[in-house]
Design a protein around this motif. Structure first.
Motif, mmCIF file in Angstrom:
data_model
loop_
_atom_site.group_PDB
_atom_site.id
_atom_site.type_symbol
_atom_site.label_atom_id
_atom_site.label_comp_id
_atom_site.label_asym_id
_atom_site.label_seq_id
_atom_site.Cartn_x
_atom_site.Cartn_y
_atom_site.Cartn_z
ATOM 1 N N THR A 128 37.754 37.443 43.844
ATOM 2 C CA THR A 128 38.723 38.572 43.019
ATOM 3 C C THR A 128 40.121 37.865 43.617
ATOM 4 O OG1 THR A 128 38.465 39.942 44.736
ATOM 5 C CG2 THR A 128 37.116 40.215 42.669
ATOM 6 N N PRO A 129 41.120 38.350 42.919
ATOM 7 C CA PRO A 129 42.450 37.871 43.118
ATOM 8 C C PRO A 129 43.310 38.813 44.112
ATOM 9 C CG PRO A 129 42.444 38.997 40.867
ATOM 10 C CD PRO A 129 41.068 38.811 41.647
ATOM 11 N N ASP A 130 42.833 40.115 44.115
ATOM 12 C CA ASP A 130 43.668 41.113 45.033
ATOM 13 C C ASP A 130 43.602 40.781 46.532
ATOM 14 O OD1 ASP A 130 44.133 42.474 42.717
ATOM 15 O OD2 ASP A 130 42.757 44.004 42.763
ATOM 16 N N ALA A 131 44.692 40.977 46.924
ATOM 17 C CA ALA A 131 44.659 40.442 48.551
ATOM 18 C C ALA A 131 44.224 41.607 49.329
ATOM 19 C CB ALA A 131 46.282 40.500 48.895
ATOM 20 N N ASN A 132 43.581 41.208 50.426
ATOM 21 C CA ASN A 132 42.985 42.099 51.368
ATOM 22 C C ASN A 132 41.792 43.120 50.683
ATOM 23 O OD1 ASN A 132 44.401 41.120 53.553
ATOM 24 N ND2 ASN A 132 46.263 42.354 52.898
ATOM 25 N N SER A 133 41.312 42.817 49.687
ATOM 26 C CA SER A 133 40.187 43.489 48.969
ATOM 27 C C SER A 133 39.068 42.668 48.553
ATOM 28 C CB SER A 133 40.931 44.184 47.568
ATOM 29 O OG SER A 133 39.995 44.606 46.773
ATOM 30 N N ILE A 134 37.919 43.282 48.461
ATOM 31 C CA ILE A 134 36.939 42.706 48.051
ATOM 32 C C ILE A 134 36.035 43.373 46.975
ATOM 33 C CG2 ILE A 134 36.470 41.282 49.930
ATOM 34 C CD1 ILE A 134 34.028 42.868 50.964
ATOM 35 N N SER B 279 21.436 41.164 35.484
ATOM 36 C CA SER B 279 21.578 39.959 36.679
ATOM 37 C C SER B 279 22.264 39.017 36.056
ATOM 38 C CB SER B 279 20.405 39.663 37.090
ATOM 39 O OG SER B 279 19.310 39.247 35.943
ATOM 40 N N ASN B 280 22.521 38.655 34.747
ATOM 41 C CA ASN B 280 22.971 37.628 34.019
ATOM 42 C C ASN B 280 24.688 38.305 34.056
ATOM 43 O OD1 ASN B 280 20.882 36.023 33.582
ATOM 44 N ND2 ASN B 280 20.331 37.119 31.917
ATOM 45 N N ALA B 281 24.837 39.636 33.648
ATOM 46 C CA ALA B 281 26.399 39.892 33.633
ATOM 47 C C ALA B 281 26.819 40.046 35.265
ATOM 48 C CB ALA B 281 26.299 41.389 33.214
ATOM 49 N N ALA B 282 26.038 40.210 35.988
ATOM 50 C CA ALA B 282 26.556 40.151 37.516
ATOM 51 C C ALA B 282 27.027 38.802 37.802
ATOM 52 C CB ALA B 282 25.462 40.855 38.334
ATOM 53 N N LEU B 283 26.026 37.748 37.310
ATOM 54 C CA LEU B 283 26.430 36.370 37.822
ATOM 55 C C LEU B 283 27.672 35.879 37.166
ATOM 56 C CD1 LEU B 283 25.581 33.813 39.384
ATOM 57 C CD2 LEU B 283 24.220 33.202 37.190
ATOM 58 N N ASN B 284 27.769 36.212 35.872
ATOM 59 C CA ASN B 284 28.819 35.792 35.107
ATOM 60 C C ASN B 284 30.165 36.439 35.568
ATOM 61 O OD1 ASN B 284 27.387 34.465 32.935
ATOM 62 N ND2 ASN B 284 27.308 36.145 31.816
ATOM 63 N N SER B 285 30.145 37.947 36.101
ATOM 64 C CA SER B 285 31.330 38.539 36.856
ATOM 65 C C SER B 285 31.667 37.547 38.032
ATOM 66 C CB SER B 285 31.010 39.867 37.135
ATOM 67 O OG SER B 285 30.796 40.487 35.815
ATOM 68 N N PHE B 286 30.693 37.382 38.990
ATOM 69 C CA PHE B 286 30.728 36.446 40.086
ATOM 70 C C PHE B 286 31.721 35.106 39.587
ATOM 71 C CE2 PHE B 286 29.675 33.207 43.108
ATOM 72 C CZ PHE B 286 29.982 33.833 44.354
ATOM 73 N N LYS B 287 31.054 34.320 38.766
ATOM 74 C CA LYS B 287 31.740 33.062 38.312
ATOM 75 C C LYS B 287 33.142 33.120 37.855
ATOM 76 C CE LYS B 287 27.594 30.371 37.862
ATOM 77 N NZ LYS B 287 26.750 29.374 36.985
ATOM 78 N N VAL B 288 33.437 34.084 37.101
ATOM 79 C CA VAL B 288 34.743 34.440 36.544
ATOM 80 C C VAL B 288 35.657 35.044 37.584
ATOM 81 C CG1 VAL B 288 33.871 34.389 34.167
ATOM 82 C CG2 VAL B 288 34.387 36.685 35.312
ATOM 83 N N GLY B 289 35.387 35.304 38.559
ATOM 84 C CA GLY B 289 36.249 35.880 39.667
ATOM 85 C C GLY B 289 36.519 37.373 39.796
ATOM 86 N N GLU B 290 35.449 38.007 39.339
ATOM 87 C CA GLU B 290 35.447 39.591 39.095
ATOM 88 C C GLU B 290 34.677 40.289 40.044
ATOM 89 O OE1 GLU B 290 36.193 39.812 34.284
ATOM 90 O OE2 GLU B 290 34.146 40.386 35.162
ATOM 91 N N VAL B 291 33.920 39.455 40.967
ATOM 92 C CA VAL B 291 33.174 40.126 41.743
ATOM 93 C C VAL B 291 33.042 38.977 43.226
ATOM 94 C CG1 VAL B 291 30.817 41.149 42.431
ATOM 95 C CG2 VAL B 291 31.703 41.492 39.931
ATOM 96 N N ASP B 292 32.935 39.655 44.318
ATOM 97 C CA ASP B 292 33.021 38.680 45.529
ATOM 98 C C ASP B 292 31.402 38.540 45.980
ATOM 99 O OD1 ASP B 292 35.725 37.878 45.695
ATOM 100 O OD2 ASP B 292 35.981 40.190 46.071
ATOM 101 N N MET B 293 30.412 39.519 45.955
ATOM 102 C CA MET B 293 29.297 39.404 46.307
ATOM 103 C C MET B 293 28.310 39.937 45.465
ATOM 104 S SD MET B 293 27.561 40.804 49.903
ATOM 105 C CE MET B 293 27.575 42.499 49.479
#
Length: 545
Positions: A39-45, A259-273
């Motif tokens: 994710t792009p936000d500083a000091n945030s996950i 689970s597929n939506a979660a992986l997609n969100s991870f790969k596009v930088g919307e989720v860090d874990m």
């Protein structure tokens, strides 16, 4: 938890074959060039917790998701370090009497709630009294039986003034136990023993813990937003006593149950874990991406409602359990190093000299279709029926639906038993379980502390987590012996007998002992703690520079 709790979801997360991190501590993505940046936000996950916490009032909470959130926003007397060892929390130190019955906790005097109130010994007295007060209807009230007169108060035999805990002053708490309890300090790190500010509770009443602005906080983070069924936002608590050691300014917890939506969100930088299922582990391995794993200490099983006219029959319960090929379930659905459960208590729990499950040994087959058919035919004869109608309630996540379909197919093929599958939101499943409104439910239990009792005491007659209405006087008598026996060898012999009784009576049918896999974005450098006793702990996460 452990999760001591119900597991927040039956979503199955898989274990990579080549373990890339020590169990419980995941420290780095090693700056991999192929790391998803996060994710792009500083000091945030942002992390995926998959499901909505049903409520955030520690007295009535029962599930791992809620306890995970609570760990970040409310601090107990003690907490756990990265190795699950007890360390000071609100209590800066403590003493124990020679007979192991009286604990005196000295509290830090520089902690305060988000409403400005100081954190005092009275907050623990209020919370623990509420835990034991019948009108609160806490499923975990039995945890308070460890205190002197805890059970007597819960059953209306004594007044609150006779409970074994009292504030000697604002910053000194005295606790007297019913019996010496070697794991007592470990239990104090569990969410049901969290403090509650009485002033805030009286202000919000029964709405306490239902929204971000309807509770108060004394932990490293405060909940600043709760968009139900969507996300929770935690922001660093500037008034936390150790705030200067907390690097993160914000943790966003999203609720993506696909689970597929979660992986997609991870790969596009919307989720860090995110957690991974078996197919996703293989995909990430092909990308040479670091996958982390840990055994979460949980047992997954079928709960059988023994008030059901069919499931009251032990032979039917055994037939259903033995008819499910547990290794095939792992191989085709979980696809990781989870283990078929051949007893109930999970491998994370210590025994007398070894892990308890090893000392107990195999108490059920991982799969035995012939024996299952034998039990099924006996059940039909004893019930005097030609057919049986049952339903299985499950969560509505994509992984849970696969679980249900597997069980349904196994019972159809191996027994000729047709069952109906009922998917529903996680919160609804918990409500149905608490109300005993089900035939069979696919559920899980994780440890709240490191002793076999954390699994075995839930089957006591009348226990709030005894959703199956199991009652066995011999079992209850053995539990009483476990709680009072001072000789360790005798105590663990009683515990083994409890395990044997459960696996013979089979109010639940163990399926597997779970391991879980997950990935981190390149944004996270270290500090993620995931163990059997701390499902997710992000308090000390450090970010890549």
């Amino acid at each position: 938890m452990k999760i001591k709790k119900l597991i927040a979801s039956v979503a199955l997360l898989s274990m990579v074959i080549n373990i890339l991190a020590a169990c419980g501590k995941q420290n780095t993505t090693d700056g991999s060039k192929n790391a998803y940046p996060g994710t792009p936000d500083a000091n945030s996950i942002t992390v995926n917790i998959s499901s909505e916490p049903p409520d955030m009032f520690s007295v009535t909470m029962t599930d791992t998701t809620s306890f995970t959130v609570l760990r970040h926003i409310v601090e107990n007397l003690v907490t756990l370090d990265e190795n699950d060892n007890v360390k000071p929390g609100v209590a800066k130190n403590w003493t124990v009497s020679d007979d192991g019955l009286v604990y005196t906790f000295n509290l830090s005097d520089d902690m305060k709630w988000s409403n400005g109130e100081p954190v005092t010994a009275h907050d623990f007295v209020f919370a623990w009294t509420a835990l034991l007060t019948p009108s609160f209807a806490s499923d975990y009230a039995y945890f308070g039986y460890v205190f002197k007169n805890g059970e007597a108060y819960n059953k209306g035999k004594v007044g609150a003034e006779e409970l074994g805990f009292k504030a000697l002053s604002d910053y000194q708490l005295e606790v007297t136990l019913e019996n010496p309890t070697s794991y007592f300090l470990d239990t104090l790190a569990f969410g049901v023993f969290a403090p509650v500010n009485e002033k805030a509770y009286k202000e919000f009443g029964t709405a306490y813990g239902t929204d971000a602005d309807k509770m108060v906080y004394n932990g490293p983070f405060k909940m600043t937003s709760w968009e139900h069924e969507s996300k929770i936002v935690l922001e660093k608590n500037p008034d936390y006593y150790n705030a200067d050691q907390i690097e993160l300014e914000k943790i966003v917890m999203v609720m993506i149950n696909d689970s597929n939506a979660a992986l997609n969100s991870f790969k596009v930088g919307e989720v860090d874990m995110i957690g991974l299922n078996g197919e996703q582990v293989q995909l990430m391995k092909k990308e040479n991406y670091p996958v982390y794993t840990y055994a979460d200490g949980s047992t997954f099983y079928l709960e059988y409602n023994m008030d059901n006219k069919y499931l009251s029959n032990k032979n039917l319960r055994k037939a259903i359990t033995y008819a499910i090929d547990k290794q095939a379930f792992i191989d085709s659905i979980v696809k990781n190093d989870s283990q078929p459960a051949v007893s109930f208590t999970a491998p994370a729990i210590n025994g007398l000299n070894d892990k308890f499950y090893k000392e107990v040994g195999s108490l059920q087959p991982a799969f035995d279709t012939e024996l299952a058919k034998e039990y099924y035919n006996k059940a039909l004869e004893e019930l005097n029926v030609d057919s049986i109608s049952l339903s299985l309630i499950i969560d509505d996540s994509d992984s849970a639906v696969k679980n249900g379909a597997f069980v349904q197919e196994q019972l159809k093929v191996n027994l000729g038993l047709d069952i109906k599958i009922e998917p529903m939101p996680f919160k609804s499943r918990l409500e149905r379980m608490s109300n005993k409104d089900f035939d069979i439910v696919f559920a899980g239990w994780g440890p709240d502390y490191n002793d076999p009792l954390t699994f075995l005491d839930m089957f006591e007659t009348g226990n709030g987590n005894n959703h199956v209405s199991y009652s066995n006087p011999e079992y209850d008598e053995l539990l009483d012996k476990v709680r009072t026996e001072k000789d360790k060898e005798k105590r663990f012999e009683y515990l083994k007998q409890l395990e044997q009784i459960i696996m013979d009576d089979m109010p639940v049918g163990p399926i597997y002992w779970r391991s879980r896999d997950y990935v981190l974005s390149g944004k996270i450098a270290s500090g993620v703690i995931r163990t059997a006793f701390q499902d997710i702990n992000l308090i000390n996460v450090k970010l890549s520079k």
